[in-house]
Each structure stands twice: as structure tokens, then as C-alpha cells.
Write a protein that holds these residues in place. Structure first.
Motif, short mmCIF file in Angstrom:
data_model
loop_
_atom_site.label_atom_id
_atom_site.label_comp_id
_atom_site.label_asym_id
_atom_site.label_seq_id
_atom_site.Cartn_x
_atom_site.Cartn_y
_atom_site.Cartn_z
N PHE A 1 0.84 -1.20 0.00
CA PHE A 1 0.00 0.00 0.00
C PHE A 1 0.87 1.24 0.00
O PHE A 1 2.08 1.19 0.26
N ASP A 2 0.25 2.38 -0.31
CA ASP A 2 0.87 3.69 -0.15
C ASP A 2 0.23 4.33 1.07
O ASP A 2 -0.98 4.22 1.28
N LYS A 3 1.05 5.02 1.86
CA LYS A 3 0.55 5.68 3.07
C LYS A 3 0.87 7.16 3.02
O LYS A 3 2.02 7.55 2.78
N LYS A 4 -0.15 7.97 3.21
CA LYS A 4 0.04 9.41 3.32
C LYS A 4 -0.82 9.90 4.47
O LYS A 4 -2.04 9.70 4.47
N ASP A 5 -0.17 10.53 5.45
CA ASP A 5 -0.83 10.87 6.70
C ASP A 5 -1.36 9.58 7.31
O ASP A 5 -0.60 8.66 7.52
N ASN A 6 -2.65 9.46 7.54
CA ASN A 6 -3.21 8.20 8.05
C ASN A 6 -4.11 7.53 7.02
O ASN A 6 -4.97 6.73 7.39
N ASN A 7 -3.92 7.87 5.76
CA ASN A 7 -4.72 7.29 4.68
C ASN A 7 -3.92 6.24 3.93
O ASN A 7 -2.74 6.45 3.62
N TYR A 8 -4.58 5.13 3.64
CA TYR A 8 -3.93 4.01 2.94
C TYR A 8 -4.59 3.85 1.58
O TYR A 8 -5.78 3.56 1.48
N THR A 9 -3.79 4.05 0.53
CA THR A 9 -4.29 3.98 -0.83
C THR A 9 -3.44 3.03 -1.66
O THR A 9 -2.40 2.55 -1.20
N ASN A 10 -3.89 2.76 -2.89
CA ASN A 10 -3.15 1.86 -3.78
C ASN A 10 -2.87 0.53 -3.07
O ASN A 10 -1.75 -0.01 -3.12
N VAL A 11 -3.89 0.01 -2.40
CA VAL A 11 -3.78 -1.22 -1.60
C VAL A 11 -3.94 -2.43 -2.51
O VAL A 11 -4.93 -2.55 -3.24
N PHE A 12 -2.96 -3.36 -2.45
CA PHE A 12 -3.04 -4.56 -3.27
C PHE A 12 -2.86 -5.81 -2.41
O PHE A 12 -1.98 -5.87 -1.55
N LEU A 13 -3.71 -6.79 -2.67
CA LEU A 13 -3.64 -8.11 -2.05
C LEU A 13 -3.15 -9.09 -3.12
O LEU A 13 -3.72 -9.16 -4.20
N LYS A 14 -2.10 -9.83 -2.80
CA LYS A 14 -1.46 -10.68 -3.80
C LYS A 14 -1.28 -12.10 -3.27
O LYS A 14 -0.89 -12.30 -2.12
N GLY A 15 -1.58 -13.10 -4.12
CA GLY A 15 -1.39 -14.48 -3.73
C GLY A 15 -1.92 -15.43 -4.78
O GLY A 15 -2.46 -15.01 -5.81
N PRO A 16 -1.80 -16.74 -4.54
CA PRO A 16 -2.26 -17.73 -5.51
C PRO A 16 -3.77 -17.86 -5.54
O PRO A 16 -4.45 -17.62 -4.54
N ALA A 17 -4.31 -18.22 -6.70
CA ALA A 17 -5.73 -18.53 -6.87
C ALA A 17 -5.79 -19.72 -7.81
O ALA A 17 -5.45 -19.60 -8.98
N GLU A 18 -6.22 -20.87 -7.30
CA GLU A 18 -6.05 -22.11 -8.04
C GLU A 18 -7.37 -22.83 -8.31
O GLU A 18 -8.22 -22.96 -7.43
N PHE A 19 -7.52 -23.29 -9.56
CA PHE A 19 -8.65 -24.14 -9.94
C PHE A 19 -8.47 -25.51 -9.29
O PHE A 19 -7.37 -26.08 -9.30
N VAL A 20 -9.54 -26.05 -8.70
CA VAL A 20 -9.46 -27.35 -8.04
C VAL A 20 -10.17 -28.42 -8.86
O VAL A 20 -9.57 -29.42 -9.23
N PHE A 21 -11.46 -28.22 -9.14
CA PHE A 21 -12.21 -29.16 -9.97
C PHE A 21 -13.48 -28.51 -10.46
O PHE A 21 -13.86 -27.44 -9.99
N GLU A 22 -14.15 -29.17 -11.39
CA GLU A 22 -15.44 -28.70 -11.88
C GLU A 22 -16.40 -29.88 -11.98
O GLU A 22 -15.99 -31.04 -11.97
N GLY A 23 -17.68 -29.58 -12.04
CA GLY A 23 -18.66 -30.65 -12.14
C GLY A 23 -20.07 -30.12 -12.23
O GLY A 23 -20.29 -28.91 -12.42
N THR A 24 -21.03 -31.00 -12.12
CA THR A 24 -22.44 -30.63 -12.07
C THR A 24 -23.06 -31.27 -10.85
O THR A 24 -22.64 -32.34 -10.39
N ILE A 25 -24.05 -30.61 -10.30
CA ILE A 25 -24.75 -31.13 -9.14
C ILE A 25 -26.25 -30.98 -9.37
O ILE A 25 -26.70 -29.96 -9.90
N LYS A 26 -27.00 -32.01 -9.02
CA LYS A 26 -28.44 -31.97 -9.16
C LYS A 26 -29.07 -31.49 -7.87
O LYS A 26 -28.78 -32.03 -6.79
N VAL A 27 -29.92 -30.47 -7.97
CA VAL A 27 -30.55 -29.93 -6.76
C VAL A 27 -32.06 -29.86 -6.95
O VAL A 27 -32.58 -29.94 -8.06
#
Length: 260
Positions: free
Chosen positions: A234-260
Motif C-alpha cells: 500500500f501507499d501511506k500518506k498521513d493516516n490514509n492508505y491507498t493503492n492497496v493490493f492483495l497478492k497471492g495464488p488462486a487455483e482451480f481445483v475441480f469442476e462438475g455438475t450437481i443436481k438440486v
């Protein structure tokens, strides 16, 4: 009814993903959402996310807690939805999408790491034993001893349901400082009503809270969560936090269909 779904996880924070660009999903059926998130009788997930069309951006994110209630912003869910949108070829390596807290920018690198811009944080409540701030979702942050053995579910629920936060409640984060730029955290999430392996808005809240309270001077912070590692800058100016970025993995696990 047959529902086609995809399962994604970001540092152990897992989500049922549904392509709802045609609008077929019954969005008001909270019991159905809770059933799909059920780990024994459904698919299983910390939440369910719909990818929908949006007139102002590449797509819209509609997020539900595992109890079926629509919720505030979910950082790891947002990152996973970006990876899902790329898999569907809705986007390329960068995007702007709409969520409940407004527009978000994000990008995906060649290793599948998703960097998601979070909202600016302008108001931080600093008390002697905790910090409270909103990073798209409300978060209580407090340092504890012996984080590894801390009873997160019991202690988190007690604070979440206390008079401090009333009926709305808050997510609760317990934190341990590792070094000048690294913190470990464990999170009790409202709506899940249990500890989760990771929380993106929680990691963001911890990083900003630790800086705001003088526990670190760093503006790029590593977070150890139960399901892996995240990073917040993030960028910090005074007590304000801007340009905040969250970074990490995002992974596909599986796909399918479900009957409801």
C-alpha cells in the motif's frame, strides 16, 4: 435442476464458482446457496460466488457466505473469481470488475498469482488492545500470545457476537509478529462462523493495522495464513492508505455438475 460449478481456492480459502452471465441461478434462494456450500451434503466451500455481466466493467462479482447470506467484499474470493474469469476467457491477464464495494482492478501473472486492488482505507479505530478497520469487510485485529494454540473459534465468536459489534458483527483476526515485515494471522469469519484457512480482507486489514499502530514501518508486508502465504502492499500518506493490493495464488481445483 442441474447446476454447473467450478471449485477454486486461494491459500485454502475455497469457493464454489458459478458462471451466471445468463442469469439462470436463483439468486434469492439462500437455502440452495447454503446447501451448495455444505461440505457433507453439497459441494463444499467457504462461500459461493456468481460471475455476472456488468455494463461498466468486465464482469460483476456476487458473493455469498457459506450460510447463504449475501456478504461484503471477499478478497481471496475476488482473486479466485479473476482466475475463473480468465479460465472462461472473459478476460486476459488484467481486468476491472464490479463488486459490492465498487470497482476493483486486478492482474494475473504467468505463475497464476493474482494481484487485486482493494479499497482505500481512510478510517482506522485504534484502541489499547485492538484495532478496527474496514477493508471491504469489517475487521477486528488484535495481537495475541501463542497464536499457534489459540482457540480462534471460541475467542473469535465471543468477540464477533459481543456488544462491541452488535447484530452486524465483525470478522476477527488474531495476530503474531514474526519480524519487521512479516506477520502470522488466524481469522474467525462471520457468515462462515468458524476459522477459515485464509481471509483476504483480513490479511489486508492486519497489514494496514500493524503499520497504523507502529508495529511495522513497512508498506509491503508478508502474511502467513493457515493455508499458505499472502502479501499486501500500500501507499501511506498521513493516516490514509491507498493503492492497496492483495497478492497471492488462486487455483482451480475441480469442476462438475450437481443436481438440486
Amino acid at each position: 435442476m442441474q447446476i454447473e460449478f467450478y471449485k477454486y481456492q486461494g491459500t485454502g480459502n475455497d469457493f464454489v464458482m458459478i458462471d451466471n452471465r445468463l442469469g439462470a441461478f436463483p439468486k434469492e434462494d439462500t437455502k440452495l446457496v447454503a446447501h451448495l456450500c455444505d461440505r457433507r451434503f453439497g459441494i463444499g466451500g467457504d462461500g459461493l460466488i456468481l460471475l455476472e455481466n456488468d455494463p461498466e466493467s468486465d464482469f460483476k462479482m456476487v458473493y455469498y457466505n457459506s450460510d447463504g447470506s449475501q456478504s461484503t467484499m471477499c478478497g481471496n474470493g475476488g482473486r479466485c473469481l479473476v482466475a475463473f474469469a480468465k479460465k472462461l476467457k472473459v478476460i486476459g491477464d488484467s481486468t476491472t470488475f464490479m463488486a459490492v464495494d465498487g470497482l476493483h482492478h486486478a492482474s494475473v501473472n504467468k505463475d497464476g498469482i493474482v494481484s487485486l486492488q482493494m479499497i482505500d482505507v481512510l478510517n482506522i479505530k485504534k484502541e489499547s488492545d485492538y484495532t478496527f478497520l474496514d477493508t471491504g469487510s469489517p475487521h477486528h485485529v488484535q495481537l495475541v500470545d501463542d497464536l499457534e494454540n489459540y482457540n480462534v473459534k471460541e475467542k473469535g465468536a465471543a468477540i464477533r457476537y459481543s456488544e462491541l459489534y452488535g447484530k452486524q458483527g465483525s470478522n476477527i483476526n488474531f495476530v503474531k509478529k514474526i519480524d519487521a515485515t512479516t506477520f502470522s494471522l488466524r481469522t474467525y469469519e462471520r457468515g462462515v462462523e468458524d476459522e477459515t484457512l485464509a481471509c483476504g480482507t483480513g490479511a489486508t486489514a492486519v497489514a494496514i493495522a500493524m503499520n497504523a499502530t507502529g508495529k511495522t514501518d513497512a508498506t509491503s508486508i508478508d502474511l502467513n495464513v493457515e493455508g499458505g502465504k499472502l502479501a499486501v502492499s500500500f501507499d501511506k500518506k498521513d493516516n490514509n492508505y491507498t493503492n492497496v493490493f492483495l497478492k497471492g495464488p488462486a487455483e482451480f481445483v475441480f469442476e462438475g455438475t450437481i443436481k438440486v
